[in-house]
Design a protein around this motif. Structure first.
Motif, PDB file in Angstrom:
ATOM      1  N   ILE A  24       0.767  -1.222  -0.052  1.00 42.40           N
ATOM      2  CA  ILE A  24      -0.120   0.109  -0.047  1.00 42.40           C
ATOM      3  C   ILE A  24       0.959   1.152  -0.076  1.00 42.40           C
ATOM      4  CG2 ILE A  24      -1.928  -0.862   1.228  1.00 42.40           C
ATOM      5  CD1 ILE A  24      -0.792   0.287   3.687  1.00 42.40           C
ATOM      6  N   ARG A  25       0.228   2.325  -0.022  1.00 39.50           N
ATOM      7  CA  ARG A  25       0.907   3.645   0.033  1.00 39.50           C
ATOM      8  C   ARG A  25       0.500   4.281   1.455  1.00 39.50           C
ATOM      9  NH1 ARG A  25       4.864   5.429  -4.026  1.00 39.50           N
ATOM     10  NH2 ARG A  25       4.115   4.110  -5.834  1.00 39.50           N
ATOM     11  N   ALA A  26       1.553   4.541   2.057  1.00 38.29           N
ATOM     12  CA  ALA A  26       1.390   5.047   3.420  1.00 38.29           C
ATOM     13  C   ALA A  26       2.013   6.271   3.672  1.00 38.29           C
ATOM     14  CB  ALA A  26       1.767   4.037   4.481  1.00 38.29           C
ATOM     15  N   GLY A  27       1.443   7.059   4.542  1.00 39.08           N
ATOM     16  CA  GLY A  27       2.067   8.664   4.950  1.00 39.08           C
ATOM     17  C   GLY A  27       1.100   9.255   5.508  1.00 39.08           C
TER      18      GLY A  27
ATOM     19  N   LEU B 110      -8.011  -2.782  -0.153  1.00 36.71           N
ATOM     20  CA  LEU B 110      -6.645  -3.051  -0.582  1.00 36.71           C
ATOM     21  C   LEU B 110      -5.866  -1.648  -0.398  1.00 36.71           C
ATOM     22  CD1 LEU B 110      -7.503  -4.993  -3.675  1.00 36.71           C
ATOM     23  CD2 LEU B 110      -6.859  -5.776  -1.601  1.00 36.71           C
ATOM     24  N   GLY B 111      -6.526  -0.699   0.312  1.00 36.31           N
ATOM     25  CA  GLY B 111      -5.576   0.384   0.599  1.00 36.31           C
ATOM     26  C   GLY B 111      -5.905   1.493  -0.616  1.00 36.31           C
ATOM     27  N   ARG B 112      -6.771   1.490  -1.524  1.00 42.78           N
ATOM     28  CA  ARG B 112      -6.868   2.379  -2.528  1.00 42.78           C
ATOM     29  C   ARG B 112      -7.976   3.587  -2.389  1.00 42.78           C
ATOM     30  NH1 ARG B 112      -7.858  -2.292  -6.934  1.00 42.78           N
ATOM     31  NH2 ARG B 112      -9.619  -2.581  -5.470  1.00 42.78           N
ATOM     32  N   PRO B 113      -7.899   4.711  -2.234  1.00 43.73           N
ATOM     33  CA  PRO B 113      -8.713   5.811  -1.986  1.00 43.73           C
ATOM     34  C   PRO B 113     -10.144   5.767  -2.592  1.00 43.73           C
ATOM     35  CG  PRO B 113      -6.527   6.735  -2.539  1.00 43.73           C
ATOM     36  CD  PRO B 113      -6.725   5.259  -2.955  1.00 43.73           C
ATOM     37  N   ILE B 114     -11.246   5.856  -1.976  1.00 43.41           N
ATOM     38  CA  ILE B 114     -12.633   5.786  -2.649  1.00 43.41           C
ATOM     39  C   ILE B 114     -13.415   6.929  -2.075  1.00 43.41           C
ATOM     40  CG2 ILE B 114     -12.711   3.240  -2.591  1.00 43.41           C
ATOM     41  CD1 ILE B 114     -14.323   3.235  -0.060  1.00 43.41           C
ATOM     42  N   ASP B 115     -12.527   8.017  -1.592  1.00 41.43           N
ATOM     43  CA  ASP B 115     -13.454   9.219  -1.137  1.00 41.43           C
ATOM     44  C   ASP B 115     -13.390  10.492  -2.207  1.00 41.43           C
ATOM     45  OD1 ASP B 115     -10.552   9.647  -0.993  1.00 41.43           O
ATOM     46  OD2 ASP B 115     -10.797  10.167   1.042  1.00 41.43           O
ATOM     47  N   GLY B 116     -12.712  10.014  -3.419  1.00 39.77           N
ATOM     48  CA  GLY B 116     -12.689  11.154  -4.428  1.00 39.77           C
ATOM     49  C   GLY B 116     -11.383  11.935  -4.352  1.00 39.77           C
TER      50      GLY B 116
ATOM     51  N   HIS C  15      -5.536  -6.584   7.494  1.00 43.13           N
ATOM     52  CA  HIS C  15      -4.174  -6.451   7.288  1.00 43.13           C
ATOM     53  C   HIS C  15      -3.637  -5.039   6.770  1.00 43.13           C
ATOM     54  CE1 HIS C  15      -3.368 -10.782   8.056  1.00 43.13           C
ATOM     55  NE2 HIS C  15      -4.610 -10.987   7.272  1.00 43.13           N
ATOM     56  N   VAL C  16      -4.381  -4.436   5.925  1.00 44.55           N
ATOM     57  CA  VAL C  16      -4.085  -3.180   5.375  1.00 44.55           C
ATOM     58  C   VAL C  16      -4.329  -2.072   6.617  1.00 44.55           C
ATOM     59  CG1 VAL C  16      -5.113  -1.374   3.978  1.00 44.55           C
ATOM     60  CG2 VAL C  16      -4.658  -3.557   2.975  1.00 44.55           C
TER      61      VAL C  16
END
Length: 487
Positions: free
Chosen positions: A145-148, A159-165, A285-286
């Motif tokens: 994933i991308r973390a920060g 899967l850690g992908r943005p769904i909020d636009g 896990h994500v």
């Protein structure tokens, strides 16, 4: 019709017409949102084309005899139920692959086992348009994933992908989802309390930073409401919320109403009930990996809220049975009972920062000996039980204090606090033991001094334990209130 107003923030006369600044700002925001949506659609199409090109390149490499290349390709040999079988040279357990489809973007899948020389793949999306002998492209890497810091305030899928636009996460650090737990000897001891703002928990079941707590409740008793209240009012630096198997409509309600003003410091990971079983399993896990990033990279005090661990176990059961695992306790395969401790052990204190985790567990009625409930109760550092009878009486939060315990409380509280909690517990226990006699009017006052004392203190104790969902009580105020009801 628009009217002239003295308040110039609403409207201003320009060239004889009323200019509504607020309406113009709303219109500009709507246009910006549409531009972001269009850009996301274009990016998705470009990513799909890039993936298809990689698949074709992998097939060419295979035909040229370059099977040892990390991007070598194979092909689908069959699909049975949820499981895809494929022949892919050099593939490894846990590796992600991309499977070509007749239409649309390639299908992502993960290697979950082997049967002979065939790899068993579970999809991370829908199986539609998958054809026999479809090309399978190796990625050579597990799920990441991308973390920060930019994850604060964001809503992600399983899967850690943005769904909020919101904006893309491409610039953030690549972070592995499967990570080892900290070494037992490297874990500092739990010695500081984490305030939740809920009087029943802070007073009687005080949490410590780095504690793992189980929240046991039946459906509809109020566990999600309590989790949202803790997320809003706790003293943690960052809150990571994982919703597994929830109804789709509940995500918006939880984000907008449940988190409220606490959304800016929260990260929400959600895999709804219609998501593939592997996505529902990977969501927890994500979320744990995101919590680990804030703990290990920022030294933050992280609060991880998982709702629910039971649905995670059910997703693992679907995965295990699909690949041929034998059912064990009440239909759960052995992999379920291997998964739970590995997952829970990843939370806790580390040399830099801490993860305080609350895992909800669904129980049928009051059956605390159900396999998942029994397993979780043995691997966490305490448990909170929500009682349907209390909820039916309008007692919220419906925490059964007598059936709950925090194993970290003796290490994070002072002696006066523990003494006051013990005195209040004794009164609650005595009253509950004789509740039927008292409510039926069969008890004669003066017959039992201890019971008379418990009856006298019962209204104050109930008032202390009741709390509105939008009410937050500071820790110091909770201690003062507990001392009063304990005297």
């Amino acid at each position: 019709m628009r009217y002239r107003r003295a308040d110039m923030t609403r409207g201003r006369i320009i060239d004889g017409e009323v200019f509504d600044a607020r309406a113009e700002a709303e219109r500009a925001r709507a246009e910006a949102a549409q531009v972001r949506a269009d850009a996301a659609e274009v990016k998705a199409e470009a990513d799909a084309e890039l993936a298809r090109a990689r698949i074709e390149a992998g097939a060419v490499r295979v035909s040229a005899g370059l099977d040892d290349d990390p991007a070598a390709a194979g092909h689908v040999t069959g699909v049975v139920g949820l499981v895809i079988t494929a022949q892919v040279p050099g593939i490894a357990l846990g590796e992600l692959v991309q499977i070509d489809r007749r239409r649309g973007a390639p299908l992502a899948a993960e290697v979950v086992g082997f049967r002979g020389d065939e790899a068993l793949l579970l999809p991370l999306g829908e199986l539609a348009d998958l054809a026999p002998n479809a090309t399978v492209l190796r990625t050579g890497a597990p799920l990441t994933i991308r973390a920060g810091d930019a994850l604060r305030g964001r809503v992600l899928d399983g899967l850690g992908r943005p769904i909020d636009g919101g904006p893309s996460l491409d610039g953030l650090e690549v972070w592995a989802v499967d990570r080892p737990a900290p070494s037992p000897l490297d874990r500092p001891r739990i010695h500081e309390a984490l305030a939740t703002g809920v009087r029943a928990i802070d007073g009687f079941l005080t949490l410590g930073e780095g504690q793992r707590l189980g929240l046991f409740a039946g459906s509809g008793v109020g566990k999600s409401t309590l989790l949202a209240q803790i997320a809003r009012t706790s003293s943690a630096d960052v809150t990571v919320v994982c919703l597994v198997g929830e109804r789709g409509k509940e995500l918006r309600e939880f984000v907008d109403e449940g988190l409220g003003g606490g959304r800016d410091r929260a990260v929400v990971v959600c895999a709804t009930s219609d998501a593939p079983s592997l996505v529902r399993l990977r969501a927890v896990h994500v979320a744990t990996a995101i919590a680990e990033w804030f703990r290990d990279r920022r030294g933050a005090r992280v609060l991880l809220l998982v709702d629910s661990l039971t649905r995670v176990a059910r997703a693992q059961r679907e995965v295990g049975l699909s690949i041929g695992e034998p059912p064990a306790r009440q239909g759960y395969p052995p992999s379920v009972f291997a998964l739970l401790p590995r997952l829970v052990e990843r939370a806790g204190r580390a040399p830099t920062g801490s993860i305080t985790a609350v895992y909800t567990v669904l129980v049928a009625g009051s059956d605390m000996d159900e396999p998942i409930a029994d397993e979780v109760r043995g691997i966490v550092d305490g448990h909170v039980v929500l009682d349907r009878r209390l909820a039916a009486r309008g007692h919220f939060p419906p925490i059964d204090v007598l059936a709950s315990v925090s194993r970290a409380m003796p290490h994070v509280t002072a002696e006066p606090h523990r003494a006051a909690a013990a005195a209040a517990r004794r009164r609650l226990a005595i009253y509950e033991e004789h509740r039927d006699l008292v409510t039926l009017g069969a008890y004669k006052p003066g017959s039992d001094r201890a019971l008379d004392d418990a009856i006298a203190h019962q209204p104050a104790l109930e008032a202390f334990l009741r709390q509105r969902a939008d009410e937050a009580t500071p820790f110091a105020e909770t201690l003062v209130g507990l001392d009063k009801v304990a005297r």
